[in-house]
Enzyme design. Structure first.
Site, PDB file in Angstrom:
ATOM      1  CB  CYS A 144     -27.053  48.710 -10.578  1.00  0.00           C
ATOM      2  SG  CYS A 144     -28.178  48.644 -12.012  1.00  0.00           S
ATOM      3  CD  GLU A 201     -24.046  42.662  -8.071  1.00  0.00           C
ATOM      4  OE1 GLU A 201     -25.232  42.947  -8.292  1.00  0.00           O
ATOM      5  OE2 GLU A 201     -23.117  43.485  -8.236  1.00  0.00           O
ATOM      6  CG  HIS A 261     -25.502  44.328 -11.521  1.00  0.00           C
ATOM      7  ND1 HIS A 261     -26.105  44.549 -10.314  1.00  0.00           N
ATOM      8  CD2 HIS A 261     -26.360  44.781 -12.470  1.00  0.00           C
ATOM      9  CE1 HIS A 261     -27.293  45.104 -10.503  1.00  0.00           C
ATOM     10  NE2 HIS A 261     -27.467  45.270 -11.805  1.00  0.00           N
TER      11      HIS A 261
END
Length: 207
Positions: free
Chosen positions: A78, A189, A187
């Site tokens: 990001c 994650e 992202h």
């Protein structure tokens, strides 16, 4: 594996996601640990200028440069990707980035900003990060700024970086793979199973 703690980023989310795919993870601002790790992850959320200030505060910009000079892997996520470029412009204010790639981080050209939610990407066929993922895989984005123009000129000596694109209003850079330096605007994650596969691909590439 080190997740760099410089006061910006979803550190625990990144830590848990990496642990999920088998990484031994330490979250730290310690320079030596960041230099010695097999891989360094640089997350980031919020404003470009604030992230650069935090990064410089822990000598993260120098740590990234030193690692890359030695061919040691780094993954930006990001705003952790955005700060790798030459500069960011937010609200008319220009801030210098790490300068690993030329280019400008600027406001997205779209009717709705921020770009928030799931989106497909257009990855090169020989991508390592996206290996094994379907073309319609969706990743989770949350950002108002991005790199809309790739400015690095081709080299007769070095292999060109692999650039992945996404579209929100207009095209923007969604990921880059450039030797030891990789980065994603989205992202991983927060991107469920496809994000886990991408992180696992990156881990495998560390050797």
């Amino acid at each position: 594996m080190v997740v760099l703690d410089y006061g910006s980023g979803n550190l625990r989310s990144a830590e848990r996601a990496l642990q999920r795919v088998g990484a031994d993870v330490e979250v730290t601002a310690d320079v030596q640990a960041a230099l010695d790790a097999d891989g360094l992850v640089v997350p980031g959320v919020g404003a470009f200028a604030a992230c650069m200030a935090g990064l410089k505060g822990v000598r993260g910009d120098r740590t990234i440069g030193t690692r890359l000079a030695g061919g040691r892997p780094v993954l930006g996520i990001c705003v952790g990707m955005q700060i790798l470029f030459g500069r960011g412009i937010e609200h008319g204010v220009e801030t210098g980035g790490c300068g690993e790639w030329p280019g400008t981080v600027e406001r997205l050209e779209a009717d709705v900003v921020p770009h928030m939610g799931w989106n497909t990407v257009k990855a090169p066929d020989d991508s390592v990060l996206f290996a094994g993922l379907p073309a319609d895989a969706r990743f989770y984005f949350v950002h108002s700024y991005g790199v809309r123009t790739w400015e690095l000129e081709p080299s007769e000596i070095l292999a060109p970086p692999l650039v992945t694109w996404a579209t929100h209003g207009s095209d923007f850079v969604a990921a880059v793979e450039n030797g030891p330096l990789s980065a994603t605007q989205f992202h991983p994650e927060k991107s469920g199973d496809v994000g886990a596969t991408l992180l696992e691909n990156w881990l495998k590439s560390l050797g």
